[in-house]
Design an enzyme around this catalytic site. Structure first.
Site, PDB file in Angstrom:
ATOM      1  N   CYS A   1       0.893  -1.333  -0.137  1.00  0.00           N
ATOM      2  CA  CYS A   1      -0.074   0.100  -0.100  1.00  0.00           C
ATOM      3  C   CYS A   1       0.952   1.296  -0.072  1.00  0.00           C
ATOM      4  O   CYS A   1       2.210   1.083  -0.392  1.00  0.00           O
ATOM      5  CB  CYS A   1      -1.054  -0.041   1.054  1.00  0.00           C
TER       6      CYS A   1
ATOM      7  N   HIS B   1      16.013 -18.929  16.856  1.00  0.00           N
ATOM      8  CA  HIS B   1      14.782 -18.345  16.027  1.00  0.00           C
ATOM      9  C   HIS B   1      13.632 -19.363  15.984  1.00  0.00           C
ATOM     10  O   HIS B   1      12.478 -18.584  15.920  1.00  0.00           O
ATOM     11  CB  HIS B   1      15.378 -17.901  14.849  1.00  0.00           C
TER      12      HIS B   1
ATOM     13  N   THR C   1       2.071   3.199   2.479  1.00  0.00           N
ATOM     14  CA  THR C   1       3.254   3.215   3.361  1.00  0.00           C
ATOM     15  C   THR C   1       3.713   1.570   3.813  1.00  0.00           C
ATOM     16  O   THR C   1       4.689   1.404   4.172  1.00  0.00           O
ATOM     17  CB  THR C   1       2.832   3.446   4.856  1.00  0.00           C
TER      18      THR C   1
ATOM     19  N   HIS D   1      15.219 -15.105  10.505  1.00  0.00           N
ATOM     20  CA  HIS D   1      14.979 -14.967  11.847  1.00  0.00           C
ATOM     21  C   HIS D   1      13.270 -15.215  12.241  1.00  0.00           C
ATOM     22  O   HIS D   1      12.939 -15.867  13.412  1.00  0.00           O
ATOM     23  CB  HIS D   1      15.389 -13.796  12.861  1.00  0.00           C
TER      24      HIS D   1
END
Ligand code: RB5
Length: 151
Positions: A66, A135, A68, A99
């Site tokens: 979009c 992770h 932003t 991660h």
């Protein structure tokens, strides 16, 4: 590999450029809207459609765009099992995969240019998740958090 893409009107042009970039690499794409850059369109339906495609394994990864990248990433993250990562550089894209085992990439068309977007996409799609280590424990914690909070 198949990629599900979605945008609002603000992200439409970059989405189509990303699709061209992926097609040149022989990567299959499906566009879940918005249909053009002219008519104002909410990012919500596109985020929902892309998230469902990923969750139902109709696509390997999602890419949502979009203005932003915020609204469409926030919406994607409202789906249990979606880990959408808004990335503004290649390092974030690599870490989002390595991660966080992100399965949706978010980008802001009013934030980055197309050349940077292409390198972010390439990094995201080529970086593997670091399985089995610390992770994995973090991602399992995210999944447990979803289990505790999503109805
Ligand atoms: C559309 O004007 C804009 O609000 C949208 O593309 C996005 O930036 C929202 O998060």
């Amino acid at each position: 590999m198949k990629i599900a893409l979605g945008s609002d009107h603000a992200g439409y042009q970059l989405k189509r450029q990303v699709m061209d970039h992926l097609h040149k690499q022989g990567i299959e794409c499906e566009d879940f809207g918005a249909p053009n850059a002219v008519d104002a369109a909410s990012y919500v339906p596109a985020a929902v459609a892309v998230s469902r495609a990923v969750l139902e394994k109709r696509a390997d990864y999602g890419i949502v765009i979009c203005g932003t990248g915020l609204g469409i990433s926030i919406t994607a993250n409202k789906h249990k099992g979606i880990r959408a990562a808004l990335c503004t550089n290649e390092y974030m894209a690599r870490m989002a995969r390595q991660h966080n085992n992100a399965n949706v990439l978010g980008m802001g068309a009013r934030v980055i240019g197309s050349a940077l977007a292409f390198s972010i996409v390439d990094a995201f799609l080529s970086e593997p998740f670091e399985m089995g280590g610390r992770h994995q424990v973090r991602v399992d914690e995210i999944i447990a958090t979803e289990e505790a909070n999503f109805k």
